[in-house]
Design an enzyme around this catalytic site. Structure first.
Site, PDB file in Angstrom:
ATOM      1  N   ASN A 182       0.806  -1.217   0.000  1.00 13.08           N
ATOM      2  CA  ASN A 182       0.000   0.000   0.000  1.00 13.08           C
ATOM      3  C   ASN A 182       0.843   1.272   0.000  1.00 13.08           C
ATOM      4  O   ASN A 182       0.303   2.368   0.166  1.00 13.08           O
ATOM      5  CB  ASN A 182      -0.954   0.016   1.203  1.00 13.08           C
ATOM      6  CG  ASN A 182      -0.235   0.059   2.541  1.00 13.08           C
ATOM      7  OD1 ASN A 182       0.973   0.229   2.603  1.00 13.08           O
ATOM      8  ND2 ASN A 182      -0.984  -0.102   3.621  1.00 13.08           N
ATOM      9  N   LYS A 183       2.151   1.137  -0.198  1.00 12.73           N
ATOM     10  CA  LYS A 183       3.005   2.323  -0.197  1.00 12.73           C
ATOM     11  C   LYS A 183       3.015   2.983  -1.584  1.00 12.73           C
ATOM     12  O   LYS A 183       2.623   2.383  -2.582  1.00 12.73           O
ATOM     13  CB  LYS A 183       4.424   1.951   0.229  1.00 12.73           C
ATOM     14  CG  LYS A 183       4.519   1.479   1.680  1.00 12.73           C
ATOM     15  CD  LYS A 183       4.010   2.537   2.652  1.00 12.73           C
ATOM     16  CE  LYS A 183       4.330   2.222   4.098  1.00 12.73           C
ATOM     17  NZ  LYS A 183       3.602   1.064   4.636  1.00 12.73           N
TER      18      LYS A 183
END
Length: 366
Positions: A182-183
């Protein structure tokens, strides 16, 4: 009605081609050409001399602290309002986390609170660039220089974030990044360590690879770890670096849409403060009333819109609990929501999210 997740990785460009190259050549583990290519590209992007890749962002922090020699008897000042990995890695070295409060406006650690927490045992300060906004690096670097303290930058959420034009991670003695799915850029799992000192960087490279001797085969002369990244992960990372500007620009556009569309509601968006580049890893809102946070999240969930609450204070966790009171961190922690923040969000989805939030407050006002 299709569900809108809080995050989806933005994969494309050369990712498939690079991964297939790993598969066809057989270089799938922690050796292969993409490791150094990704490390060099990452260092060039953020403006660092060197970088070394690791298995994830948490081991990046642990590796960095170990390479600096932080350990038993040392204190490391860290914001209480942070993800638990920041604190866990301090504890893993045998050092003691010393919690401090954060600022209400930026959500970042309060430099004055850092100064007030310094004791004769303080060895380092950990600056965590939370949700994509930078800490006040002028104040923190000056403080660490004046007090002869090590500076550790936790940039897990700060890729693409800049303080007065300088990328975060290039201020500290060491800095770490995360590439979880999710970065802003991802390798699935994965992380990166930067270090100003060539000796510290060399120690990071040895520690992450079982402490193997550079001159003697299968000879290991230090207690070390296996924290290496795979060539497949690095291949994805290189493709992501090539698309970094496109990804960050789209995330900033999404944040601006939220800011504009939600500006008349009883909440505030997490906006840039000062001469900074806010990468908006997460597009966040802070509601005025604490009781609205969970009710709004439930309303959005009913509309098939996923959100995340802000991190609870690390000082509230059972294994590292403190009775100290941090009013700013406590307040924003209980009022904050991370909204869907991924680059692939469509205008239709953004309209749906903003309309649902506005709808909640319209019903509440009746």
């Amino acid at each position: 009605m299709s569900r809108i997740p809080v995050y989806e990785p933005y994969l494309g460009g050369n990712a498939s081609a690079y991964v297939n190259e790993c598969l066809t050549t057989g270089w799938i583990s922690s050796r292969g050409a993409f490791i150094s290519r990704f490390e060099d590209a990452f260092a060039a992007y953020v403006g660092a001399s060197h970088a070394t890749s690791v298995a994830n962002g948490t081991v990046a922090l642990h590796l960095a602290l170990e390479a600096l020699g932080v350990g038993a008897g040392d204190e490391v000042i860290v914001p209480s309002f942070t993800y638990i990995a920041s604190v866990n890695t301090i504890l893993q070295t045998g050092a003691m986390p010393v919690y401090v409060d954060s600022l209400q406006d930026t959500l970042q650690v309060d430099p004055q609170a850092i100064r007030n927490a310094i004791t004769r045992r303080t060895r380092a300060v950990m600056a965590v660039h939370l949700y994509g906004h930078p800490c006040d690096m002028d104040a923190i670097t000056a403080l660490c220089r004046d007090q002869d303290l090590l500076l550790v930058e936790d940039c897990a959420e700060g890729f693409g974030t800049r303080w007065k034009g300088q990328h975060v991670g290039t201020f500290g003695d060491v800095a770490t990044f995360s590439f979880f799915g999710n970065k802003t850029i991802t390798t699935g799992e994965g992380g990166m360590v930067l270090a100003k000192s060539p000796d510290v960087m060399d120690k990071c490279r040895r520690l992450k690879s079982q402490g193997v001797s550079p001159t003697r085969e299968y000879w290991h002369d230090m207690l070390a770890y296996n924290y290496r990244m795979t060539n497949i992960q690095a291949a994805i990372g290189l493709a992501q670096i090539e698309m970094a500007e496109e990804i960050i620009q789209r995330k900033q556009q999404i944040a601006e849409i939220y800011r504009t569309r939600l500006s008349q509601l009883p909440l505030r968006t997490h906006d840039s403060m000062g001469d900074v580049d806010h990468s908006h890893w997460m597009c966040s809102i802070i509601v005025d009333r604490m009781e609205d946070r969970d009710r709004l999240r439930a309303h959005l969930a009913d509309d098939q819109i996923e959100t995340r609450p802000f991190f609870p204070l690390a000082s509230h966790m059972p294994h590292c609990h403190s009775d100290q009171i941090f009013p700013n961190g406590e307040s924003v922690s209980k009022r904050g929501i991370n909204l869907p923040s991924y680059p692939g969000l469509t205008e239709q989805q953004l309209n749906r999210i903003c309309s649902s939030i506005a709808g909640y407050f319209e019903v509440r006002a009746r």
